[in-house]
Design an enzyme around this catalytic site. Sequence first.
Site, mmCIF file in Angstrom:
data_model
loop_
_atom_site.group_PDB
_atom_site.id
_atom_site.type_symbol
_atom_site.label_atom_id
_atom_site.label_comp_id
_atom_site.label_asym_id
_atom_site.label_seq_id
_atom_site.Cartn_x
_atom_site.Cartn_y
_atom_site.Cartn_z
ATOM 1 N N LYS A 34 -4.703 1.833 -2.410
ATOM 2 C CA LYS A 34 -3.747 1.748 -1.306
ATOM 3 C C LYS A 34 -2.976 0.447 -1.427
ATOM 4 O O LYS A 34 -3.567 -0.638 -1.564
ATOM 5 C CB LYS A 34 -4.464 1.796 0.040
ATOM 6 C CG LYS A 34 -3.518 1.672 1.250
ATOM 7 C CD LYS A 34 -4.258 1.843 2.554
ATOM 8 C CE LYS A 34 -4.980 0.613 3.009
ATOM 9 N NZ LYS A 34 -4.055 -0.468 3.481
ATOM 10 N N ASP A 61 1.010 2.474 2.063
ATOM 11 C CA ASP A 61 0.661 2.367 3.477
ATOM 12 C C ASP A 61 1.619 1.400 4.183
ATOM 13 O O ASP A 61 1.299 0.235 4.391
ATOM 14 C CB ASP A 61 -0.792 1.881 3.574
ATOM 15 C CG ASP A 61 -1.243 1.633 4.995
ATOM 16 O OD1 ASP A 61 -0.684 2.244 5.927
ATOM 17 O OD2 ASP A 61 -2.167 0.812 5.187
ATOM 18 N N LYS A 63 3.397 2.533 7.141
ATOM 19 C CA LYS A 63 3.373 2.906 8.561
ATOM 20 C C LYS A 63 4.765 2.871 9.200
ATOM 21 O O LYS A 63 4.997 2.185 10.200
ATOM 22 C CB LYS A 63 2.432 1.994 9.338
ATOM 23 C CG LYS A 63 0.980 2.022 8.872
ATOM 24 C CD LYS A 63 0.121 1.131 9.751
ATOM 25 C CE LYS A 63 -1.332 1.144 9.323
ATOM 26 N NZ LYS A 63 -1.542 0.387 8.057
ATOM 27 N N ASP A 66 10.397 4.241 13.416
ATOM 28 C CA ASP A 66 11.749 3.855 13.807
ATOM 29 C C ASP A 66 12.467 5.117 14.271
ATOM 30 O O ASP A 66 11.853 6.180 14.380
ATOM 31 C CB ASP A 66 12.467 3.194 12.624
ATOM 32 C CG ASP A 66 13.465 2.122 13.069
ATOM 33 O OD1 ASP A 66 14.275 2.420 13.979
ATOM 34 O OD2 ASP A 66 13.440 1.009 12.518
ATOM 35 N N THR A 121 -7.702 1.805 13.693
ATOM 36 C CA THR A 121 -9.146 1.662 13.868
ATOM 37 C C THR A 121 -9.519 0.304 14.451
ATOM 38 O O THR A 121 -10.681 0.071 14.784
ATOM 39 C CB THR A 121 -9.889 1.879 12.535
ATOM 40 O OG1 THR A 121 -9.259 1.104 11.510
ATOM 41 C CG2 THR A 121 -9.860 3.340 12.146
ATOM 42 N N ARG A 213 -12.118 -4.791 2.061
ATOM 43 C CA ARG A 213 -12.968 -5.962 1.869
ATOM 44 C C ARG A 213 -14.390 -5.657 1.399
ATOM 45 O O ARG A 213 -14.925 -6.429 0.588
ATOM 46 C CB ARG A 213 -12.990 -6.781 3.169
ATOM 47 C CG ARG A 213 -11.682 -7.537 3.400
ATOM 48 C CD ARG A 213 -11.534 -8.024 4.827
ATOM 49 N NE ARG A 213 -11.247 -6.913 5.742
ATOM 50 C CZ ARG A 213 -10.977 -7.070 7.035
ATOM 51 N NH1 ARG A 213 -10.968 -8.268 7.568
ATOM 52 N NH2 ARG A 213 -10.708 -6.014 7.787
#
Length: 234
Positions: A34, A61, A63, A66, A121, A213
């Site tokens: 990603k 990614d 997002k 608009d 999340t 991570r």
Amino acid sequence: MAKDVIIALDFPTRRETLNFLDRFPNGEGKPFVKIGMELYYAEGPAVVREIKARGHKVFLDLKLHDIPNTVKRAMAVLSGLDVDMVNLHAAGTSAMMKAALEGLTRPDGTRPLLIAVTQLTSTDAAALKDELLIETPMAETVLSYAKNAAASGLDGVVCSPLEAALVKERCGEGFCTVTPGVRFAGGDAGDQKRVMTPEQAAKNGCDYIVMGRPITQAADPVEAYRRAVNEFLG
């Protein structure tokens, strides 16, 4: 529906990103990755092309959120990067999602998967109510956004692993669930609020899990990735 582990390449530079990817042996396949805002804004579309050329599937990614025409035109540009998956915010409404599909579809009819972010999340029930002023419970909010995305022709949604099974139940098994908020048992949840382990996510109907991570900051990232794949895919 294909299932896979997606590694979030949350690095600030091209060099750090490629150094990380160089750690993966050529013989065992290229991880699905990603590319998010940090890397894309730092390095631009060139780094997307370079990682694709290395043989990786890419979830871009960004997002988008608009007015419909702006998103349509942006998606037309992104479709030229030959990525495998892109996303937008479901909160942009059905008109925006339909415009995005139109922009993303190439003249030959092909396009990447298009998925919609329901609720991040990092958002919990208190923030949903007190800051976003949404009184509807989290699960019902996510399901409503997912239904709108499905009705608009999208391929799936980004949701927490806690809601994946409900999304499948409401929108059908073929509707894709992409789930961040996945951590190894006993791991630090960080800024994620709604989390599961890879094994739990698999049992709850997730198609793709996104892990950053826990893999990128592990002492042995390759071994951490292998663990995620083994726990998720069995």
